[in-house]
Scaffold this motif. Sequence first.
Motif, PDB file in Angstrom:
ATOM      1  N   GLY A  57     -78.473 -39.920  50.155  1.00  0.00           N
ATOM      2  CA  GLY A  57     -77.325 -40.627  49.608  1.00  0.00           C
ATOM      3  C   GLY A  57     -76.919 -40.077  48.246  1.00  0.00           C
ATOM      4  O   GLY A  57     -77.264 -38.938  47.880  1.00  0.00           O
ATOM      5  N   VAL A  58     -76.188 -40.875  47.497  1.00  0.00           N
ATOM      6  CA  VAL A  58     -75.729 -40.472  46.157  1.00  0.00           C
ATOM      7  C   VAL A  58     -76.131 -41.555  45.153  1.00  0.00           C
ATOM      8  O   VAL A  58     -76.351 -42.714  45.512  1.00  0.00           O
ATOM      9  CB  VAL A  58     -74.200 -40.275  46.126  1.00  0.00           C
ATOM     10  N   ARG A  59     -76.233 -41.155  43.891  1.00  0.00           N
ATOM     11  CA  ARG A  59     -76.578 -42.127  42.861  1.00  0.00           C
ATOM     12  C   ARG A  59     -75.469 -43.174  42.718  1.00  0.00           C
ATOM     13  O   ARG A  59     -74.290 -42.855  42.754  1.00  0.00           O
ATOM     14  CB  ARG A  59     -76.804 -41.434  41.521  1.00  0.00           C
ATOM     15  N   ASP A  60     -75.903 -44.425  42.574  1.00  0.00           N
ATOM     16  CA  ASP A  60     -74.943 -45.526  42.454  1.00  0.00           C
ATOM     17  C   ASP A  60     -75.558 -46.594  41.554  1.00  0.00           C
ATOM     18  O   ASP A  60     -76.502 -47.294  41.949  1.00  0.00           O
ATOM     19  CB  ASP A  60     -74.639 -46.104  43.839  1.00  0.00           C
ATOM     20  N   SER A  61     -75.037 -46.729  40.344  1.00  0.00           N
ATOM     21  CA  SER A  61     -75.598 -47.679  39.388  1.00  0.00           C
ATOM     22  C   SER A  61     -75.389 -49.129  39.817  1.00  0.00           C
ATOM     23  O   SER A  61     -76.079 -50.034  39.330  1.00  0.00           O
ATOM     24  CB  SER A  61     -74.976 -47.457  38.009  1.00  0.00           C
ATOM     25  N   ASN A  62     -74.446 -49.344  40.730  1.00  0.00           N
ATOM     26  CA  ASN A  62     -74.179 -50.710  41.189  1.00  0.00           C
ATOM     27  C   ASN A  62     -75.114 -51.152  42.307  1.00  0.00           C
ATOM     28  O   ASN A  62     -75.133 -52.318  42.684  1.00  0.00           O
ATOM     29  CB  ASN A  62     -72.729 -50.818  41.673  1.00  0.00           C
ATOM     30  N   SER A  63     -75.880 -50.200  42.833  1.00  0.00           N
ATOM     31  CA  SER A  63     -76.806 -50.524  43.923  1.00  0.00           C
ATOM     32  C   SER A  63     -78.146 -50.959  43.359  1.00  0.00           C
ATOM     33  O   SER A  63     -78.591 -50.469  42.310  1.00  0.00           O
ATOM     34  CB  SER A  63     -76.995 -49.309  44.831  1.00  0.00           C
ATOM     35  N   SER A  64     -78.814 -51.878  44.044  1.00  0.00           N
ATOM     36  CA  SER A  64     -80.116 -52.379  43.579  1.00  0.00           C
ATOM     37  C   SER A  64     -81.174 -51.289  43.582  1.00  0.00           C
ATOM     38  O   SER A  64     -82.143 -51.353  42.813  1.00  0.00           O
ATOM     39  CB  SER A  64     -80.579 -53.538  44.474  1.00  0.00           C
ATOM     40  N   THR A  65     -81.009 -50.279  44.446  1.00  0.00           N
ATOM     41  CA  THR A  65     -81.983 -49.177  44.503  1.00  0.00           C
ATOM     42  C   THR A  65     -81.565 -47.979  43.664  1.00  0.00           C
ATOM     43  O   THR A  65     -82.336 -47.033  43.508  1.00  0.00           O
ATOM     44  CB  THR A  65     -82.159 -48.721  45.961  1.00  0.00           C
ATOM     45  N   GLY A  66     -80.342 -48.003  43.141  1.00  0.00           N
ATOM     46  CA  GLY A  66     -79.840 -46.879  42.364  1.00  0.00           C
ATOM     47  C   GLY A  66     -79.185 -45.806  43.206  1.00  0.00           C
ATOM     48  O   GLY A  66     -78.694 -44.805  42.674  1.00  0.00           O
ATOM     49  N   TYR A  67     -79.173 -46.016  44.522  1.00  0.00           N
ATOM     50  CA  TYR A  67     -78.557 -45.048  45.442  1.00  0.00           C
ATOM     51  C   TYR A  67     -77.761 -45.813  46.497  1.00  0.00           C
ATOM     52  O   TYR A  67     -78.060 -46.979  46.824  1.00  0.00           O
ATOM     53  CB  TYR A  67     -79.614 -44.200  46.154  1.00  0.00           C
ATOM     54  N   SER A  68     -76.755 -45.143  47.052  1.00  0.00           N
ATOM     55  CA  SER A  68     -75.979 -45.734  48.143  1.00  0.00           C
ATOM     56  C   SER A  68     -75.500 -44.616  49.064  1.00  0.00           C
ATOM     57  O   SER A  68     -75.579 -43.424  48.718  1.00  0.00           O
ATOM     58  CB  SER A  68     -74.780 -46.526  47.605  1.00  0.00           C
ATOM     59  N   LEU A  69     -75.008 -45.003  50.220  1.00  0.00           N
ATOM     60  CA  LEU A  69     -74.505 -44.040  51.204  1.00  0.00           C
ATOM     61  C   LEU A  69     -72.996 -44.217  51.330  1.00  0.00           C
ATOM     62  O   LEU A  69     -72.536 -45.223  51.870  1.00  0.00           O
ATOM     63  CB  LEU A  69     -75.185 -44.261  52.561  1.00  0.00           C
ATOM     64  N   PRO A  70     -72.204 -43.262  50.816  1.00  0.00           N
ATOM     65  CA  PRO A  70     -70.747 -43.374  50.916  1.00  0.00           C
ATOM     66  C   PRO A  70     -70.297 -43.425  52.377  1.00  0.00           C
ATOM     67  O   PRO A  70     -70.970 -42.901  53.267  1.00  0.00           O
ATOM     68  CB  PRO A  70     -70.239 -42.101  50.232  1.00  0.00           C
TER      69      PRO A  70
END
Length: 530
Positions: A57-70
């Motif tokens: 995935g990609v880094r995502d500060s809004n995700s609880s794990t710090g990563y998300s899948l676009p």
Amino acid sequence: MSIPGRLEKSPMRLPTKSGMSGIVMTAFAAFGGMLFGYDTGTIAGIIQMEDWIKTFGVRDSNSSTGYSLPTSRESLVVSILSAGTFLGAMSGAPAADSLGRRIGIMVSCMVFSLGVTLQTGAHNLATFVVGRFFAGFGVGLVSTLIPMYQSECSPKWIRGAIVSCYQWAITIGLLLAAVINNATKDRHNHSAWQISISMQLIWAFVLFVGMIWLPETPRWLIKMNRPDDAAKALARLRSLPENDPVVQSELAEITSALEAERGMGQSSYLDCFRSTHNKIALRTYTGIALQAWQQLTGVNFISYYGITFFTSAGIQNPFLISVAINIVNMGMTLPGMWAVDRFGRRSLLLWGAVLMCVCEYLVAILGVTISINNLAGQRALIGIVCIYVGTFAATWGPVAWVIVGEIFPLNVRAKGISLSAASNWLWNWALAFATPYLVNSGKGDAGLGVKVFFIWGSTCAGCIIFTYFCIPETKGLSLEQIDLLYQNSTPLSSSRYRRELIADERSPAAGSGAAAAQEEKGETWVMEEV
């Protein structure tokens, strides 16, 4: 009664029950459905696993794990399998005609294993996607070759049930994928998803080794001008001596039909779309459309995105719900395997589409009217989804593959099944690619959510219309008799003409109505031939 264009055969005795070993051998080929089902089902859980998302995935500060899948990556990873399967299905015809049905299946296992190996060892998205493509290519080959192999080897009285075993194996693969995903999802390293993916090597190995011992199809051997080998293969499949009248009569029927087809010259893909007295174009369009409508029932939305959907709908334990739905899917395929040779192909498709249509509209209505905190409403939604999936499993799941495997004449069978399977995977790819954009609520997404079931309900209404006007009843007929059915009837009159074919076949030798009634119920294994 004399049926126009009937294939002449010599009078024959009514054999006792025999051929169980041949039926088991033919049914074993359905194990290829495990590759199909497991590979389809495992991705739904994998793309929700924390370590997989961190890896691909990609880094995502809004995700609880710090990563998300676009959405774009989710769409690519899920749908690339179907792109591979489409090309694999199109390659199935030349593989089947040049290598043979049996060797073609073995080659499919090797291609599939290459894809699984690449996915298991992947540490970047490109390698994972390439692995998904090759695994899909192998599955596409299997989806063409397995129904073809089973249709050409099965006794006609139980052909529907045997080919339905392929769909049952698909549902077993889906269930195992859900169970294994649920068992590994909480691991915090690569093994969480690597175990799920690498398990597929076992299914490919079992199928490859099993096919070493199975015979080639008699029809392909006849087509390759190898009558002695065809006699040996058919005798083994029927558990009868090579010189037995039943074996010789079936070989003569296959040879007669092939010679008539050869008289029309070599076949190509273009010939599948020619309007002839044999209605090959109608059969091709029927196969292509049937597989398209099967995908448009929306059932793969549950296979690919079920866990994501249940999570967004506020349902607790979505992994366990996925397991439960796949248990329903596998269990309900069994009555479908029985019903396809009892009630017929056409009836199951009609009533299955009606019930699925009702269920999908109910899911959509419930989804937009209840709160995600409404426990009773959530349970009702899960229950209706189970009824919908169970209905598909008993009707459109197995029956579509049964029909595609039996409606084409021998000279274009490989190409016709190939085109039909390719249609299945083309629509599978299109829906897998588009669904995240339809359902998700991010930037550039439609944000339909549960309202997507209004679309699936409408497409199921289309399934009803298509079945009524385009699907003939072929229950209990040999592949060569189905040629006569297409030549001398329409889908709307097919049931009456089918009864005439069966009555004409039985009348000279049955001696009484009892034998005919028994065969219709499946109580005798091989019917007397005339």
